[in-house]
Design a protein around this motif. Structure first.
Motif, PDB file in Angstrom:
ATOM      1  N   LEU A  66       0.816  -1.214   0.000  1.00  0.00           N
ATOM      2  CA  LEU A  66       0.000   0.000   0.000  1.00  0.00           C
ATOM      3  C   LEU A  66       0.852   1.268   0.000  1.00  0.00           C
ATOM      4  CD1 LEU A  66      -2.760  -1.048   2.556  1.00  0.00           C
ATOM      5  CD2 LEU A  66      -2.996  -0.837   0.068  1.00  0.00           C
ATOM      6  N   ASP A  67       2.050   1.193   0.575  1.00  0.00           N
ATOM      7  CA  ASP A  67       2.931   2.362   0.564  1.00  0.00           C
ATOM      8  C   ASP A  67       3.968   2.309  -0.554  1.00  0.00           C
ATOM      9  OD1 ASP A  67       4.145   0.247   1.945  1.00  0.00           O
ATOM     10  OD2 ASP A  67       5.203   1.552   3.339  1.00  0.00           O
ATOM     11  N   GLY A  68       3.725   1.470  -1.568  1.00  0.00           N
ATOM     12  CA  GLY A  68       4.528   1.503  -2.784  1.00  0.00           C
ATOM     13  C   GLY A  68       5.818   0.724  -2.777  1.00  0.00           C
ATOM     14  N   VAL A  69       6.100  -0.049  -1.710  1.00  0.00           N
ATOM     15  CA  VAL A  69       7.330  -0.841  -1.675  1.00  0.00           C
ATOM     16  C   VAL A  69       7.185  -2.029  -2.624  1.00  0.00           C
ATOM     17  CG1 VAL A  69       8.833  -2.288  -0.229  1.00  0.00           C
ATOM     18  CG2 VAL A  69       7.893  -0.142   0.675  1.00  0.00           C
ATOM     19  N   MET A  70       8.244  -2.294  -3.381  1.00  0.00           N
ATOM     20  CA  MET A  70       8.231  -3.401  -4.330  1.00  0.00           C
ATOM     21  C   MET A  70       9.407  -4.352  -4.137  1.00  0.00           C
ATOM     22  SD  MET A  70       9.528  -1.375  -7.768  1.00  0.00           S
ATOM     23  CE  MET A  70       9.591  -2.816  -8.787  1.00  0.00           C
ATOM     24  N   PRO A  99      -2.307  -5.858   0.774  1.00  0.00           N
ATOM     25  CA  PRO A  99      -2.846  -5.091   1.904  1.00  0.00           C
ATOM     26  C   PRO A  99      -1.912  -5.046   3.112  1.00  0.00           C
ATOM     27  CG  PRO A  99      -3.854  -7.259   1.861  1.00  0.00           C
ATOM     28  CD  PRO A  99      -2.953  -7.169   0.649  1.00  0.00           C
ATOM     29  N   LEU A 100      -0.764  -4.404   2.921  1.00  0.00           N
ATOM     30  CA  LEU A 100       0.175  -4.195   4.015  1.00  0.00           C
ATOM     31  C   LEU A 100       1.078  -3.019   3.683  1.00  0.00           C
ATOM     32  CD1 LEU A 100       3.165  -6.678   3.952  1.00  0.00           C
ATOM     33  CD2 LEU A 100       1.599  -6.476   2.053  1.00  0.00           C
ATOM     34  N   THR A 101       1.690  -2.461   4.706  1.00  0.00           N
ATOM     35  CA  THR A 101       2.692  -1.410   4.530  1.00  0.00           C
ATOM     36  C   THR A 101       4.005  -1.914   5.127  1.00  0.00           C
ATOM     37  OG1 THR A 101       2.095  -0.343   6.622  1.00  0.00           O
ATOM     38  CG2 THR A 101       0.999   0.469   4.639  1.00  0.00           C
ATOM     39  N   LEU A 102       5.111  -1.504   4.532  1.00  0.00           N
ATOM     40  CA  LEU A 102       6.422  -1.921   5.014  1.00  0.00           C
ATOM     41  C   LEU A 102       7.311  -0.750   5.412  1.00  0.00           C
ATOM     42  CD1 LEU A 102       7.195  -4.813   2.499  1.00  0.00           C
ATOM     43  CD2 LEU A 102       6.361  -4.980   4.843  1.00  0.00           C
ATOM     44  N   GLY A 103       6.933   0.459   5.027  1.00  0.00           N
ATOM     45  CA  GLY A 103       7.693   1.634   5.444  1.00  0.00           C
ATOM     46  C   GLY A 103       8.954   1.855   4.649  1.00  0.00           C
ATOM     47  N   LYS A 104       9.873   0.900   4.676  1.00  0.00           N
ATOM     48  CA  LYS A 104      11.148   1.049   3.979  1.00  0.00           C
ATOM     49  C   LYS A 104      11.292  -0.006   2.908  1.00  0.00           C
ATOM     50  CE  LYS A 104      13.448   3.254   7.768  1.00  0.00           C
ATOM     51  NZ  LYS A 104      14.600   3.366   8.616  1.00  0.00           N
ATOM     52  N   GLY A 105      12.110   0.313   1.924  1.00  0.00           N
ATOM     53  CA  GLY A 105      12.366  -0.614   0.817  1.00  0.00           C
ATOM     54  C   GLY A 105      12.301   0.131  -0.503  1.00  0.00           C
ATOM     55  N   LYS A 106      12.723  -0.539  -1.551  1.00  0.00           N
ATOM     56  CA  LYS A 106      12.696   0.061  -2.885  1.00  0.00           C
ATOM     57  C   LYS A 106      11.250   0.305  -3.288  1.00  0.00           C
ATOM     58  CE  LYS A 106      16.991  -2.175  -4.208  1.00  0.00           C
ATOM     59  NZ  LYS A 106      17.615  -3.208  -5.049  1.00  0.00           N
ATOM     60  N   LYS A 107      11.007   1.465  -3.874  1.00  0.00           N
ATOM     61  CA  LYS A 107       9.642   1.877  -4.225  1.00  0.00           C
ATOM     62  C   LYS A 107       9.428   1.854  -5.731  1.00  0.00           C
ATOM     63  CE  LYS A 107       8.553   3.447   0.017  1.00  0.00           C
ATOM     64  NZ  LYS A 107       7.628   4.336   0.614  1.00  0.00           N
ATOM     65  N   LEU A 108       8.172   1.663  -6.102  1.00  0.00           N
ATOM     66  CA  LEU A 108       7.812   1.696  -7.516  1.00  0.00           C
ATOM     67  C   LEU A 108       7.908   3.115  -8.061  1.00  0.00           C
ATOM     68  CD1 LEU A 108       6.697   0.220 -10.021  1.00  0.00           C
ATOM     69  CD2 LEU A 108       4.411   0.747  -9.188  1.00  0.00           C
TER      70      LEU A 108
END
Length: 197
Positions: free
Chosen positions: A12-16, A148-157
């Motif tokens: 949901l926060d765009g992490v891929m 349906p989850l958020t991870l906060g950090k990580g590579k984003k789309l």
């Protein structure tokens, strides 16, 4: 002219980053590799079969290296993966033992590829490459699997470089586990207006 289609698993926060497993891409101290696993179901599997139909691929170097270590030995899980052309954007790699791999050096090479004759080109993973394509108006279609989850950090789309672009929702499915699978096709320029006017 060939269409470039982005396919991405995102939160949901765009992490891929590293959707497939803990060892896939732990760069930057990423601790949540394999975050899609709890959401697999029959609906998701059927859509994946559709998306994995053989087509030429365009990959960034890091994604290509991950895939080249895995897919040649697991081709039974993705029919045709060894036979399609894998185009790889890299300033450092020039060859690979994985058959049908072609190396591109720069954005101009990608533009020439897009303007050539042939099938659609699918881009999986490859966050930096996707951002480059979106910044340079080279994306025709998106297939987003939104978990349906958020991870906060990580590579984003998405980053701040994507050009303003409108898309039309062409198809959507919600799986029993809550994954939204959405296909967006390019629809021209962004339109604005005043709400309620």
């Amino acid at each position: 002219m060939r269409k470039i289609i982005i396919l991405s698993f995102i939160t949901l926060d765009g992490v891929m980053q590293a959707p497939g497993g803990p060892e896939e891409d732990p760069s930057g101290g990423f601790k949540y590799g394999g975050w899609v696993a709890p959401y697999g179901d029959e609906v998701d599997g059927n859509v994946m079969q559709k998306l994995m139909k053989p087509s030429d691929l365009l990959l960034g170097r890091k994604t290509f290296e991950i895939w080249a270590d895995y897919w040649p030995e697991h081709a039974d899980k993705w029919q045709g993966i060894n036979d399609v052309t894998k185009y790889v954007l890299s300033a450092t790699m020039e060859n690979s033992d994985w058959k049908n791999s072609v190396f591109l050096k720069n954005l101009s090479d990608i533009e020439n590829l897009k303007n050539s004759k042939g099938s659609d080109i699918k881009v999986w993973g490859s966050s930096k490459l996707v951002q480059l394509l979106m910044k340079n108006d080279l994306v025709d279609e998106l297939w987003l699997l939104i978990y349906p989850l958020t991870l906060g950090k990580g590579k984003k789309l998405f980053d701040d470089g994507a050009i303003p672009t409108a898309f039309t929702l062409a198809e959507s499915i919600v799986t029993p586990t809550g994954v939204l699978i959405a296909n967006y096709k390019r629809a021209g320029m962004v339109k604005t207006g005043t709400v309620g006017a």
